[in-house]
Design an enzyme around this catalytic site. Structure first.
Site, PDB file in Angstrom:
ATOM      1  N   CYS A  63     -35.650 -27.928 -24.531  1.00 22.14           N
ATOM      2  CA  CYS A  63     -36.838 -27.231 -25.018  1.00 22.14           C
ATOM      3  C   CYS A  63     -37.418 -26.279 -23.967  1.00 22.14           C
ATOM      4  CB  CYS A  63     -37.895 -28.260 -25.414  1.00 22.14           C
ATOM      5  SG  CYS A  63     -39.462 -27.530 -25.897  1.00 22.14           S
ATOM      6  N   SER A 148     -47.878 -26.527 -24.118  1.00 25.54           N
ATOM      7  CA  SER A 148     -47.298 -26.203 -22.807  1.00 25.54           C
ATOM      8  C   SER A 148     -48.077 -25.112 -22.088  1.00 25.54           C
ATOM      9  CB  SER A 148     -45.832 -25.792 -22.957  1.00 25.54           C
ATOM     10  OG  SER A 148     -45.700 -24.588 -23.673  1.00 25.54           O
ATOM     11  N   TYR A 194     -36.660 -17.729 -31.907  1.00 25.09           N
ATOM     12  CA  TYR A 194     -36.787 -18.721 -32.975  1.00 25.09           C
ATOM     13  C   TYR A 194     -37.053 -18.033 -34.319  1.00 25.09           C
ATOM     14  CZ  TYR A 194     -36.880 -22.589 -29.656  1.00 25.09           C
ATOM     15  OH  TYR A 194     -36.545 -23.510 -28.691  1.00 25.09           O
TER      16      TYR A 194
END
Length: 316
Positions: A63, A148, A194
């Site tokens: 990830c 994050s 993505y």
């Protein structure tokens, strides 16, 4: 997917999509901050004081969002302050799983088998996807934060009084440039790959594809004068955000996400920049190419046979 604390369906890569088939990413749910004195941060509630061995990061080497927290942990000398657990790179029908693959860990803190169990332990009525990274408070047994962007910002400064780290990844004199570039890089590169890979229409795919390579061309031009980092001779969080996508590009996004105009290895300035960051002290410990390939190519919706390509080899 969890609905009111109950796992309801097999893991699927597409979280949401709009009417034109564009991929839409889930918004993070836990937004508390660790601070020097435990006071509340920009979001969430207080009570999370910076202390040695109080906090734990649940991450996956596959990830990019988790990997940027690992990078800051290394660069800010926090490896002895914040422990980690690495999930299995191969996505199961119940999402991220603990153990069962070389380089992955069992959940020694809570004994859970899946990340979604951690989420429902923190919030029994949680609805959403059980993502990594997760910053966990071992003292209170709660999730501090699972965004994050927040985690790398807090790790940049919250522990400095304990570690004496002088590295500042978000200096005040560059903050406006960092914020501007972060916005562009996130939408068009970090998340852009993505959007291309998980697009459900030709239009959405081509739109994302063009944005990805326009951003890569912009990055290549920015580095063409021989500078070490995007803003000169100082590394910032923008470099970290950029690196995590670059290091995955040739081995995953070029193939599984159909971002195939060219590879990073075909762009000389970006390629050298990626290698330069990789060779910084501790960064190699945040990268596992095998986990990256195994993880992305385990997505059944994109690769139903589960065959993982042998190449390409990347020189680091």
């Amino acid at each position: 997917m969890l609905v009111n604390g109950v796992w309801t369906e097999d893991w699927q890569p597409v979280q949401k999509k709009d009417e034109q088939g564009r991929f839409i990413r889930q918004t993070s749910s836990f937004r508390n901050w660790i601070t020097k004195d435990g006071s509340a941060g920009p979001t969430g509630t207080g009570g999370f004081k910076a202390e040695k061995d109080r906090y734990h990061l649940y991450v996956g080497f596959i990830c990019p969002w988790a990997s940027r927290t690992l990078m800051v942990r290394e660069l800010k000398q926090l490896t002895n302050y914040i422990s980690i657990s690495v999930v299995n790179p191969k996505l199961s029908d119940q999402g991220w799983e603990f153990g069962g693959y070389p380089g992955s860990d069992d959940d020694v803190l809570n004994g859970f088998h899946y990340m979604h169990e951690l989420y429902t332990h923190a919030d029994p009525q949680f609805t959403g996807r059980a993502t990594v990274p997760v910053l966990w408070d071992k003292k209170q047994g709660v999730v501090v934060n699972n965004e994050s962007a927040d985690i790398i910002r807090m790790l940049n400064s919250a522990f400095d009084h304990l570690t004496d780290s002088s590295l500042n990844l978000y200096p005040a004199d560059l903050s406006a440039q960092i914020d501007s570039w972060n916005e562009d890089i996130y939408h068009n590169f970090n998340n852009g790959v993505y959007k291309a890979g998980f697009a459900t229409s030709q239009f959405a795919y081509e739109e994302a594809y063009q944005s990805v390579f326009a951003t890569m061309d912009k990055l290549e031009q920015q580095l063409s004068d021989g500078r070490d980092f995007l803003f000169g001779d100082r590394m910032t969080e923008t470099d970290i955000r950029t690196f995590v996508t670059l290091i995955r590009f040739d081995v995953a996004y070029h193939g599984i996400f159909k971002c195939n105009r060219n590879r990073v290895s075909d762009m000389p300035h970006l390629n050298q920049y990626m290698k330069r960051i990789y060779r910084l002290e501790g960064i190699d410990r945040t990268v596992n190419i095998d986990h990256i390939k195994q993880g992305y190519y385990s997505a059944k919706a994109l690769n139903p046979t589960g065959i993982v390509p042998v190449g390409p080899e990347i020189e680091l």
